[in-house]
Design a protein around this motif. Structure first.
Motif, PDB file in Angstrom:
ATOM      1  N   GLN A  41      71.025 -12.315  70.499  1.00 34.21           N
ATOM      2  CA  GLN A  41      70.043 -12.745  69.519  1.00 34.21           C
ATOM      3  C   GLN A  41      70.381 -12.204  68.126  1.00 34.21           C
ATOM      4  O   GLN A  41      70.248 -12.922  67.120  1.00 34.21           O
ATOM      5  CB  GLN A  41      68.645 -12.267  69.928  1.00 34.21           C
ATOM      6  CG  GLN A  41      68.117 -12.931  71.191  1.00 34.21           C
ATOM      7  CD  GLN A  41      67.967 -14.432  71.042  1.00 34.21           C
ATOM      8  OE1 GLN A  41      67.497 -14.919  70.008  1.00 34.21           O
ATOM      9  NE2 GLN A  41      68.375 -15.171  72.056  1.00 34.21           N
ATOM     10  N   LEU A  42      70.817 -10.967  68.055  1.00 38.84           N
ATOM     11  CA  LEU A  42      71.209 -10.394  66.770  1.00 38.84           C
ATOM     12  C   LEU A  42      72.437 -11.096  66.204  1.00 38.84           C
ATOM     13  O   LEU A  42      72.531 -11.328  64.992  1.00 38.84           O
ATOM     14  CB  LEU A  42      71.486  -8.895  66.941  1.00 38.84           C
ATOM     15  CG  LEU A  42      70.279  -8.020  67.262  1.00 38.84           C
ATOM     16  CD1 LEU A  42      70.719  -6.607  67.617  1.00 38.84           C
ATOM     17  CD2 LEU A  42      69.302  -7.997  66.084  1.00 38.84           C
ATOM     18  N   ASP A  43      73.391 -11.436  67.059  1.00 36.76           N
ATOM     19  CA  ASP A  43      74.584 -12.145  66.595  1.00 36.76           C
ATOM     20  C   ASP A  43      74.221 -13.511  66.031  1.00 36.76           C
ATOM     21  O   ASP A  43      74.782 -13.953  65.023  1.00 36.76           O
ATOM     22  CB  ASP A  43      75.571 -12.313  67.753  1.00 36.76           C
ATOM     23  CG  ASP A  43      76.273 -11.016  68.104  1.00 36.76           C
ATOM     24  OD1 ASP A  43      76.083 -10.019  67.382  1.00 36.76           O
ATOM     25  OD2 ASP A  43      77.017 -10.996  69.105  1.00 36.76           O
ATOM     26  N   ALA A  44      73.309 -14.209  66.697  1.00 31.76           N
ATOM     27  CA  ALA A  44      72.911 -15.537  66.240  1.00 31.76           C
ATOM     28  C   ALA A  44      72.281 -15.479  64.851  1.00 31.76           C
ATOM     29  O   ALA A  44      72.398 -16.432  64.064  1.00 31.76           O
ATOM     30  CB  ALA A  44      71.941 -16.163  67.233  1.00 31.76           C
ATOM     31  N   ARG A  45      71.622 -14.371  64.529  1.00 28.33           N
ATOM     32  CA  ARG A  45      70.985 -14.219  63.221  1.00 28.33           C
ATOM     33  C   ARG A  45      71.853 -13.474  62.218  1.00 28.33           C
ATOM     34  O   ARG A  45      71.461 -13.321  61.057  1.00 28.33           O
ATOM     35  CB  ARG A  45      69.649 -13.483  63.391  1.00 28.33           C
ATOM     36  CG  ARG A  45      68.604 -14.310  64.123  1.00 28.33           C
ATOM     37  CD  ARG A  45      67.454 -13.450  64.582  1.00 28.33           C
ATOM     38  NE  ARG A  45      66.364 -14.246  65.154  1.00 28.33           N
ATOM     39  CZ  ARG A  45      66.384 -14.757  66.374  1.00 28.33           C
ATOM     40  NH1 ARG A  45      67.438 -14.556  67.151  1.00 28.33           N
ATOM     41  NH2 ARG A  45      65.373 -15.472  66.831  1.00 28.33           N
ATOM     42  N   GLY A  46      73.020 -12.984  62.665  1.00 35.39           N
ATOM     43  CA  GLY A  46      73.911 -12.259  61.763  1.00 35.39           C
ATOM     44  C   GLY A  46      73.414 -10.882  61.391  1.00 35.39           C
ATOM     45  O   GLY A  46      73.725 -10.384  60.295  1.00 35.39           O
ATOM     46  N   TRP A  47      72.663 -10.237  62.267  1.00 36.56           N
ATOM     47  CA  TRP A  47      72.061  -8.935  61.965  1.00 36.56           C
ATOM     48  C   TRP A  47      72.818  -7.808  62.662  1.00 36.56           C
ATOM     49  O   TRP A  47      73.472  -8.000  63.684  1.00 36.56           O
ATOM     50  CB  TRP A  47      70.608  -8.902  62.439  1.00 36.56           C
ATOM     51  CG  TRP A  47      69.704  -9.842  61.708  1.00 36.56           C
ATOM     52  CD1 TRP A  47      69.984 -10.538  60.554  1.00 36.56           C
ATOM     53  CD2 TRP A  47      68.361 -10.209  62.073  1.00 36.56           C
ATOM     54  NE1 TRP A  47      68.913 -11.301  60.180  1.00 36.56           N
ATOM     55  CE2 TRP A  47      67.895 -11.129  61.094  1.00 36.56           C
ATOM     56  CE3 TRP A  47      67.523  -9.846  63.100  1.00 36.56           C
ATOM     57  CZ2 TRP A  47      66.628 -11.678  61.145  1.00 36.56           C
ATOM     58  CZ3 TRP A  47      66.253 -10.400  63.157  1.00 36.56           C
ATOM     59  CH2 TRP A  47      65.810 -11.302  62.192  1.00 36.56           C
ATOM     60  N   LEU A  48      72.703  -6.617  62.063  1.00 33.80           N
ATOM     61  CA  LEU A  48      73.173  -5.355  62.631  1.00 33.80           C
ATOM     62  C   LEU A  48      74.665  -5.413  62.971  1.00 33.80           C
ATOM     63  O   LEU A  48      75.076  -5.355  64.128  1.00 33.80           O
ATOM     64  CB  LEU A  48      72.358  -4.986  63.881  1.00 33.80           C
ATOM     65  CG  LEU A  48      72.521  -3.539  64.387  1.00 33.80           C
ATOM     66  CD1 LEU A  48      72.101  -2.558  63.310  1.00 33.80           C
ATOM     67  CD2 LEU A  48      71.686  -3.320  65.650  1.00 33.80           C
ATOM     68  N   ASP A  49      75.466  -5.524  61.924  1.00 37.86           N
ATOM     69  CA  ASP A  49      76.919  -5.509  62.086  1.00 37.86           C
ATOM     70  C   ASP A  49      77.362  -4.077  62.359  1.00 37.86           C
ATOM     71  O   ASP A  49      77.154  -3.196  61.527  1.00 37.86           O
ATOM     72  CB  ASP A  49      77.587  -6.037  60.824  1.00 37.86           C
ATOM     73  CG  ASP A  49      79.099  -6.097  60.942  1.00 37.86           C
ATOM     74  OD1 ASP A  49      79.618  -5.831  62.050  1.00 37.86           O
ATOM     75  OD2 ASP A  49      79.756  -6.405  59.935  1.00 37.86           O
ATOM     76  N   PRO A  50      77.984  -3.801  63.518  1.00 35.58           N
ATOM     77  CA  PRO A  50      78.404  -2.419  63.804  1.00 35.58           C
ATOM     78  C   PRO A  50      79.443  -1.907  62.812  1.00 35.58           C
ATOM     79  O   PRO A  50      79.467  -0.701  62.509  1.00 35.58           O
ATOM     80  CB  PRO A  50      78.990  -2.507  65.224  1.00 35.58           C
ATOM     81  CG  PRO A  50      79.283  -3.945  65.441  1.00 35.58           C
ATOM     82  CD  PRO A  50      78.292  -4.706  64.638  1.00 35.58           C
ATOM     83  N   GLY A  51      80.297  -2.793  62.294  1.00 35.61           N
ATOM     84  CA  GLY A  51      81.293  -2.347  61.328  1.00 35.61           C
ATOM     85  C   GLY A  51      80.678  -1.804  60.057  1.00 35.61           C
ATOM     86  O   GLY A  51      81.211  -0.870  59.446  1.00 35.61           O
TER      87      GLY A  51
END
Length: 296
Positions: free
Chosen positions: A15-25
């Protein structure tokens, strides 16, 4: 409990990936931007960094073991869930891949390269790549990044619990973002060895999730060599497990020239589906191990 944590982390992370949130890098770079400068070619840094890294892994293991009897290990599970959600995932990939597919369909390879160049390995970002080479490089980057951001942490968590998550996530963070070439090279070699068992498991998972006969019947001259990098090994395995020349641009173009404009989209879609099915294979195996009582 570990299977439940893995399932929750996977669903939250998707879900976070789909919204582009919380990039670990992003947070990893911010965490290391004030790291001590390189001294003595990085030797002095390694003298204190390696023991600190080992101590962190051991303390995490002791903490999870010490709290295993408290509410069924709830605290250790919450710690692992937080680490997996924060340290895995691939936000920022969906939009460039969609734009790349659209540019490929119109034949604008310069625009296609522009959209995905930040996703390519550093040594290939400034290279004048042919369309076939660009596509294979992008697919290799997609497979390797998915492996490191999903499969690698899940493998070590299933094996060692929260200590395994710290073991691999900290190593990846130091390899990618520490401001010392010697430190990055040392942890790059360490990540390489940590990746060997899950890499071969994922290669076999490709066979189960794709074309097993094609994977097992791959000619010897196209099988991975010991000197191949992790990305090369996985790209070869994925190409063997995929049908319809999904990772063989030259043969696809010769076989179906009319379908060439859609090749970029179809190939990326086939790779993504193969990775998703492989993850489902891993989850099914973990579920069986949990039912047998092997997985805590």
């Amino acid at each position: 409990m570990r299977l439940l944590v893995i399932l929750l982390a996977w669903m939250l992370r998707r879900q976070l990936d789909a919204r582009g949130w919380l990039d670990p890098g992003y947070w990893q770079r911010r965490l290391l931007e004030h790291a001590p400068p390189e001294k003595d070619g990085g030797r002095g840094t390694l003298r204190w960094l390696l023991p600190l890294y080992g101590l962190l892994v051991v303390l995490t293991g002791l903490l999870s073991w010490g709290t295993s009897g408290i509410a069924g290990g709830l605290w250790a599970s919450l710690l692992a869930l937080a680490l997996l959600v924060a340290g895995t995932g691939m936000p920022g990939w969906r939009a460039p891949l969609r734009a790349y597919s659209a540019a490929w369909r119109t034949g604008d390879m310069q625009a296609a390269w522009h959209h995905v160049s930040p996703l390519l390995p550093v040594e290939q970002r400034g290279a004048a790549l042919a369309p076939e080479q660009l596509h294979l490089s992008l697919c290799g980057a997609l497979i390797q990044t998915t492996f490191e951001r999903y499969f690698l942490p899940l493998f070590w968590y299933a094996l060692l619990g929260p200590a395994g998550v710290v073991l691999i996530l900290v190593a990846l963070m130091l390899r990618d973002h520490y401001p010392s070439t010697r430190v990055r090279a040392r942890f790059g070699r360490w990540v390489h060895w940590l990746a060997v068992p899950p890499r071969w498991l994922l290669s076999f998972s490709f066979a189960l999730a794709g074309d097993f006969s094609g994977w097992s019947g791959e000619p010897r001259n196209r099988r991975p060599r010991r000197t191949d990098s992790c990305g090369e090994v996985l790209l070869i395995a994925a190409g063997s497990a995929l049908s319809s020349y999904a990772l063989d641009p030259a043969r696809f173009q010769a076989h179906d020239p009319d379908g060439w404009p859609d090749y970029g989209h179809r190939s990326l879609l086939a790779v993504r589906h193969l990775l998703n099915r492989s993850l489902l294979v891993w989850l099914a195996v973990l579920a069986v191990l949990a039912l047998m009582g092997v997985l805590p």
